[in-house]
Scaffold this motif. Structure first.
Motif, short mmCIF file in Angstrom:
data_model
loop_
_atom_site.label_atom_id
_atom_site.label_comp_id
_atom_site.label_asym_id
_atom_site.label_seq_id
_atom_site.Cartn_x
_atom_site.Cartn_y
_atom_site.Cartn_z
N GLU A 1 0.83 -1.20 0.00
CA GLU A 1 0.00 0.00 0.00
C GLU A 1 0.87 1.26 0.00
N ALA A 2 1.94 1.22 0.79
CA ALA A 2 2.85 2.38 0.84
C ALA A 2 3.53 2.59 -0.50
N LEU A 3 3.95 1.50 -1.13
CA LEU A 3 4.62 1.62 -2.43
C LEU A 3 3.67 2.18 -3.48
N ASP A 4 2.40 1.73 -3.43
CA ASP A 4 1.40 2.26 -4.36
C ASP A 4 1.24 3.76 -4.18
N LEU A 5 1.21 4.16 -2.91
CA LEU A 5 1.03 5.57 -2.57
C LEU A 5 2.17 6.41 -3.18
N LEU A 6 3.39 5.91 -3.02
CA LEU A 6 4.55 6.65 -3.52
C LEU A 6 4.60 6.62 -5.04
N GLU A 7 4.07 5.54 -5.61
CA GLU A 7 4.02 5.46 -7.07
C GLU A 7 3.05 6.51 -7.61
N GLN A 8 1.92 6.65 -6.91
CA GLN A 8 0.94 7.66 -7.32
C GLN A 8 1.53 9.07 -7.26
N ARG A 9 2.45 9.26 -6.33
CA ARG A 9 3.06 10.59 -6.20
C ARG A 9 4.27 10.78 -7.10
N GLY A 10 4.52 9.77 -7.91
CA GLY A 10 5.59 9.91 -8.91
C GLY A 10 6.99 9.72 -8.34
N LEU A 11 7.07 9.23 -7.11
CA LEU A 11 8.40 9.08 -6.50
C LEU A 11 9.01 7.71 -6.80
N LEU A 12 8.14 6.73 -7.07
CA LEU A 12 8.60 5.39 -7.43
C LEU A 12 7.91 4.97 -8.72
N HIS A 13 8.51 4.05 -9.44
CA HIS A 13 7.81 3.44 -10.57
C HIS A 13 8.23 1.99 -10.70
N SER A 14 7.32 1.18 -11.25
CA SER A 14 7.67 -0.22 -11.46
C SER A 14 8.35 -0.32 -12.81
N GLY A 15 9.41 -1.06 -12.85
CA GLY A 15 10.12 -1.25 -14.11
C GLY A 15 10.50 -2.69 -14.24
N ARG A 16 11.42 -2.95 -15.14
CA ARG A 16 11.85 -4.32 -15.33
C ARG A 16 12.48 -4.84 -14.03
N GLY A 17 11.90 -5.88 -13.50
CA GLY A 17 12.52 -6.54 -12.36
C GLY A 17 12.38 -5.83 -11.03
N GLY A 18 11.45 -4.89 -10.92
CA GLY A 18 11.27 -4.33 -9.58
C GLY A 18 10.75 -2.90 -9.55
N THR A 19 10.91 -2.32 -8.36
CA THR A 19 10.43 -0.96 -8.14
C THR A 19 11.63 -0.02 -8.08
N TYR A 20 11.56 1.05 -8.85
CA TYR A 20 12.69 1.98 -8.94
C TYR A 20 12.33 3.35 -8.37
N VAL A 21 13.34 4.05 -7.87
CA VAL A 21 13.17 5.45 -7.47
C VAL A 21 13.17 6.29 -8.75
N SER A 22 12.18 7.16 -8.88
CA SER A 22 12.03 7.94 -10.11
C SER A 22 12.94 9.15 -10.12
N ARG A 23 13.14 9.67 -11.32
CA ARG A 23 13.80 10.98 -11.44
C ARG A 23 12.86 12.03 -10.90
N LEU A 24 13.38 12.89 -10.04
CA LEU A 24 12.49 13.79 -9.33
C LEU A 24 12.06 14.99 -10.15
N LEU A 25 12.80 15.30 -11.19
CA LEU A 25 12.46 16.50 -11.94
C LEU A 25 11.68 16.20 -13.21
N GLY A 26 11.59 14.93 -13.58
CA GLY A 26 10.70 14.54 -14.68
C GLY A 26 11.15 14.97 -16.06
N GLU A 27 10.37 14.54 -17.05
CA GLU A 27 10.67 14.78 -18.46
C GLU A 27 10.66 16.26 -18.81
#
Lengths: 287, 203
Positions: free
Chosen positions: A57-83
């Motif tokens: 649930e916590a990981l989902d929450l952080l994913e919604q806020r753009g801080l984490l994303h699921s990628g190949r083989g797991g959950t990654y910390v996102s780039r904070l400044l974005g595209e």
């Protein structure tokens, strides 16, 4: 009265919220970095001593806020400044390679001087150990490249980035850390290695290492003004060196001596080297 | 903006596209939930504000000076508008016009992104900030000092004026946060009666 009573109510924090807040703080302070892959859910739950459903649930929450994303083989910390931040920068570099490079270095010179200043003032024992470790790693990469044991100037350029990041960390200014870190992600390797070919030049590499040493020494000894001067001189030199490379590859050696020593080369490194570099007046390449 | 320069160095985002462009910067949410980072922002902006004002004083073209002047005039009349958005937009345009005149496309890009956050109240509630007694007048005076020095082409004075502006915001923010904490404590004291036996309060 009612409003005040309302305020007196205590509710236990939901576990998922507490986990999310904890991970969020780690991302904010840079303990977790963009690109880091988190442990597998089961291991992470074990490590944090929480239940898997709460963690998910916590990981989902952080994913919604753009801080984490699921990628190949797991959950990654996102780039904070974005595209929206990085794409225009790359575009700029593509269209106006020279002027964007100088703009980047001019900007970095000012910010990094202040970061080094704060690092010298604020670094804890641990910060100092980190800055030192990164400098040692850079020195090792430099020695290996010089002796052709593992000739990969890219490795030295990466050690360079890591060293500078450790200074931003030691400055304990999170805005500088994230903004300059994001900028460096996009531009640093490109500017110093791919485009500038700065690190493929033997003479330049040695000078850069000495400048890094000056920054390192000033931070280690807690001399804030010296740290600022050394960091500014370092970035100014980088800018001047790139300019010389742009101007003429073959005349590089001679030109660098002129910039650095501002006097006939007697093989020694004068005290005022940093000032000479800082004063080097470059014509601005602007279209 | 009629007088705006053609975009420098491929930063083609016109002003009005600024807000949509970066609504989803994860960093914004992160900083907003940690109010103490406002001071990191101000420390960072101290550098860029000083640097950009200095460079604008040195480098601004005639067109850029005209844009700064227009922005400054809008800023002066903005308080007459009841709409806080007009005031905030004119403040942003004034500062952006100086960043644009500094001829550093990378810094301008970075600061545009940061201003988006500022205008989402990531660092502090600007309306409450401006509502504090005397703030508006002092900010206007500081903007005038920056404007005058840039137009007089005095780089050192421009840098100092811009730095003073940020220092003032920092000190005022610090004070206002402390004042809010004190007000909170005072409110809790008046609520004392809600948690203790009324009869004990008599004595």
């Amino acid at each position: 009265m009612d409003e005040r009573v309302e305020k007196d109510r205590i509710r236990p924090a939901k576990l998922a919220d507490a986990i999310a807040a904890h991970l969020e703080s780690l991302i904010l302070e840079g303990s977790l970095r963009p690109g880091d892959r988190l442990l597998a859910e089961r291991d992470l739950a074990h490590k944090l001593d929480v239940s898997r459903p709460s963690l998910r649930e916590a990981l989902d929450l952080l994913e919604q806020r753009g801080l984490l994303h699921s990628g190949r083989g797991g959950t990654y910390v996102s780039r904070l400044l974005g595209e929206g931040f990085s794409a225009p920068l790359l575009d700029m570099l593509e269209k106006n390679e020279h002027s964007s490079t100088y703009d980047y270095l001019e900007f970095r010179g000012a910010v990094e001087g202040t970061a080094a200043y704060f690092a010298a003032l604020r670094a804890s024992e641990t910060d100092r150990e980190m800055v030192h470790a990164h400098f040692i790693a850079m020195e090792a990469a430099h020695a290996d490249t010089a002796t052709d044991i593992a000739s990969d100037p890219g490795r030295e350029a990466d050690a360079d980035s890591a060293f500078h990041l450790s200074i931003y960390e030691a400055s304990h200014n999170l805005m500088m850390l994230h903004v300059m870190g994001g900028l460096s992600d996009v531009l640093h390797r490109d500017v110093l290695y791919n485009r500038g070919k700065l690190y493929t030049r033997k003479g330049v590499r040695a000078l850069l290492l000495e400048q890094h040493r000056a920054v390192h020494d000033a931070i280690m000894s807690g001399d804030a003004e010296a740290a600022r001067a050394a960091a500014e001189a370092h970035v100014a030199f980088t800018k001047a060196a790139l300019h010389e490379i742009d101007k003429s590859d073959s005349r590089l050696e001679k030109s660098l001596r002129r910039i650095v020593f501002n006097s006939p080369d007697d093989g020694s490194m004068p005290e005022n080297m940093q000032l000479a570099v800082a004063d080097a007046d470059l014509p601005r390449d602007r279209n | 903006m009629l007088l705006s320069e053609p975009p420098v160095l491929g930063t083609n985002a016109p002003n009005n596209r600024l807000d949509e462009a970066n609504l989803n910067v994860p960093l914004a949410g992160l900083l907003k939930s940690h109010p103490e980072t406002a001071f990191d922002y101000l420390e960072f902006r101290f550098i860029t504000a000083g640097m950009s004002a200095q460079m604008a004083a040195e480098r601004a073209s005639e067109k850029e000076r005209a844009r700064i002047t227009q922005a400054y005039q809008d800023l002066v009349v903005a308080p007459e508008s009841a709409d806080p958005k007009v005031q905030h937009d004119s403040d942003r345009e004034f500062h952006l016009s100086i960043y644009a005149a500094s001829h550093n496309a990378v810094m301008e890009h970075v600061m545009r992104n940061i201003f988006v956050m500022l205008h989402q109240d990531v660092f502090y509630d600007r309306e409450r900030f401006h509502a504090r007694a005397g703030v508006r007048e002092l900010l206007l005076r500081q903007h005038k000092a920056i404007y005058d020095a840039v137009m007089a082409r005095e780089p050192e004075r421009a840098r100092r004026a811009a730095e003073n502006h940020i220092l003032y915001i920092r000190d005022t923010l610090q004070e206002s946060r402390l004042a809010e904490q004190r007000a909170e404590v005072a409110r809790r004291r008046t609520g004392r009666a809600s948690l203790v036996q009324m009869t004990d309060l008599e004595g």
